[in-house]
Design an enzyme around this catalytic site. Structure first.
Site, mmCIF file in Angstrom:
data_model
loop_
_atom_site.group_PDB
_atom_site.id
_atom_site.type_symbol
_atom_site.label_atom_id
_atom_site.label_comp_id
_atom_site.label_asym_id
_atom_site.label_seq_id
_atom_site.Cartn_x
_atom_site.Cartn_y
_atom_site.Cartn_z
ATOM 1 N N ASN A 6 0.873 -1.180 0.000
ATOM 2 C CA ASN A 6 0.000 0.000 0.000
ATOM 3 C C ASN A 6 0.907 1.227 0.000
ATOM 4 O OD1 ASN A 6 -1.778 2.056 0.479
ATOM 5 N ND2 ASN A 6 -2.410 1.356 2.526
ATOM 6 N N LYS A 8 0.106 4.243 -0.243
ATOM 7 C CA LYS A 8 -0.533 5.411 0.381
ATOM 8 C C LYS A 8 -0.321 6.656 -0.495
ATOM 9 C CE LYS A 8 -0.171 3.125 4.818
ATOM 10 N NZ LYS A 8 -0.069 3.203 6.256
ATOM 11 N N HIS A 93 -9.496 1.120 5.019
ATOM 12 C CA HIS A 93 -8.221 1.309 5.729
ATOM 13 C C HIS A 93 -8.434 2.240 6.921
ATOM 14 C CE1 HIS A 93 -4.095 2.430 6.579
ATOM 15 N NE2 HIS A 93 -3.748 1.349 5.936
ATOM 16 N N GLU A 95 -6.799 4.617 7.977
ATOM 17 C CA GLU A 95 -6.597 6.047 7.668
ATOM 18 C C GLU A 95 -7.832 6.632 6.983
ATOM 19 O OE1 GLU A 95 -2.910 5.414 5.609
ATOM 20 O OE2 GLU A 95 -1.966 4.876 7.521
ATOM 21 N N GLU A 165 -5.123 -4.910 10.672
ATOM 22 C CA GLU A 165 -4.117 -3.861 10.851
ATOM 23 C C GLU A 165 -4.391 -3.127 12.166
ATOM 24 O OE1 GLU A 165 -2.287 -2.678 6.802
ATOM 25 O OE2 GLU A 165 -3.935 -1.336 7.230
ATOM 26 N N GLY A 171 2.699 2.417 10.826
ATOM 27 C CA GLY A 171 3.632 3.525 10.677
ATOM 28 C C GLY A 171 4.342 3.915 11.963
ATOM 29 N N SER A 211 3.666 -2.041 10.331
ATOM 30 C CA SER A 211 5.120 -2.109 10.537
ATOM 31 C C SER A 211 5.698 -3.478 10.208
ATOM 32 C CB SER A 211 5.489 -1.684 11.964
ATOM 33 O OG SER A 211 5.088 -0.335 12.196
HETATM 34 P P1 13P Z 1 3.175 0.460 7.686
HETATM 35 O O1 13P Z 1 3.707 -0.835 7.102
HETATM 36 O O2 13P Z 1 3.889 1.662 7.191
HETATM 37 O O3 13P Z 1 3.056 0.381 9.174
HETATM 38 O O4 13P Z 1 1.681 0.604 7.122
HETATM 39 C C1 13P Z 1 0.814 -0.465 7.222
HETATM 40 C C2 13P Z 1 -0.423 -0.144 6.475
HETATM 41 O O5 13P Z 1 -1.195 0.712 6.876
HETATM 42 C C3 13P Z 1 -0.677 -0.881 5.223
HETATM 43 O O6 13P Z 1 -1.967 -0.619 4.752
#
Ligand code: 13P
Length: 253
Positions: A6, A8, A93, A95, A165, A171, A211
């Site tokens: 992803n 982002k 997601h 976010e 997640e 992150g 992560s």
């Molecule tokens: P990170 O791997 O940067 O923690 O992000 C995970 C994520 O949100 C994948 O959709």
């Protein structure tokens, strides 16, 4: 196993083309049973599809709108995603839930819309730190999972992917322990069994996200119900992404 990147809100058009080309060459031909996908920003989907053409890496989008078409300024439909070669679409997601007001109801509608258009939704669920500290992680994940899948009918287990997640691991560099991930994935599997029955549930992939990187992928992927990863930061470097693909191959499921 499915390893999905992803990206982002990272990479412009040139950067997306370059990263996709590097991923294709670093990943090569994944071992049997391992699928690989990248989910770039909307504006680069078409260009990345061209780069991926003929490779083993599939294309996914990061979101979609639940309507077929119409006056929804700024939104992108499932049919548009199909037309640029998407196979997967990330839905719900954290976010999107946190910054864009996505609700369990809108996530459910988007999952249905993805299926109607033969896209494979990667449905994200996961608790916040506050919810985990309060011992409510299962309750939250159950609510999100049940709402997202309520009206879904599956022809095949390959039509649906779940991504667990935990928000506190995204992150932050703070990964769920293999035991924490394993326990939640096993719980999600029971929810899938309740919803889709004992025939389909075992084949639905449940990805871990938060992560995940080359250094911790092997131990997470070794958990029996962890069927792959949804990778953020580590997906922005082809070598580290490919190293996770190698870990998935070694896990051999
Ligand atoms: P990170 O791997 O940067 O923690 O992000 C995970 C994520 O949100 C994948 O959709």
């Amino acid at each position: 196993m499915l390893i999905a990147g992803n990206w982002k809100m990272n990479t412009d058009l040139t950067g997306a083309r370059q990263l996709a080309a590097s991923v294709v060459s670093a990943v090569g031909t994944p071992g049997a049973g391992v699928d690989v996908a990248v989910c770039p920003p909307y504006v680069s989907l078409d260009a990345v599809f061209t780069v991926l053409h003929g490779s083993a890496v599939r294309l996914g989008a990061q979101d979609l709108h639940e309507a077929d078409s119409g006056a929804f300024t700024g939104a992108v439909s499932a049919a548009m995603l199909r037309s640029v070669g998407c196979h997967y679409v990330i839905v719900g997601h954290s976010e999107r839930r946190q910054y864009f007001g996505e609700t369990d109801a809108s996530v459910g509608a988007k999952v249905l819309q993805a299926r109607r258009n033969r896209l494979v939704p990667i449905v994200c669920v996961g608790e916040t730190l506050e919810e985990r500290d309060a011992g409510r992680e299962r309750e939250v994940v159950e609510r999100q999972t049940v709402a997202a899948l309520r009206d879904v009918r599956l022809e095949s287990a390959a039509d649906l992917v779940i991504a667990y997640e935990p928000v506190w691991a995204i992150g932050t560099g703070r990964t769920a322990t293999p035991e924490q991930a394993g326990a939640m994935h096993a719980f999600v599997r029971t929810l899938l069994r309740d919803r889709f029955g004992p025939e389909s549930a075992p084949g639905i992939r449940i990805l871990y996200g938060g992560s995940m990187k080359a250094e911790n992928a092997a131990e997470l992927l070794a958990q029996p119900d962890v069927d792959g990863g949804l990778i953020g930061g580590a997906a922005l470097k082809a070598d580290s992404f490919a190293a996770i693909v190698r870990a998935a191959e070694a896990a051999n499921r």
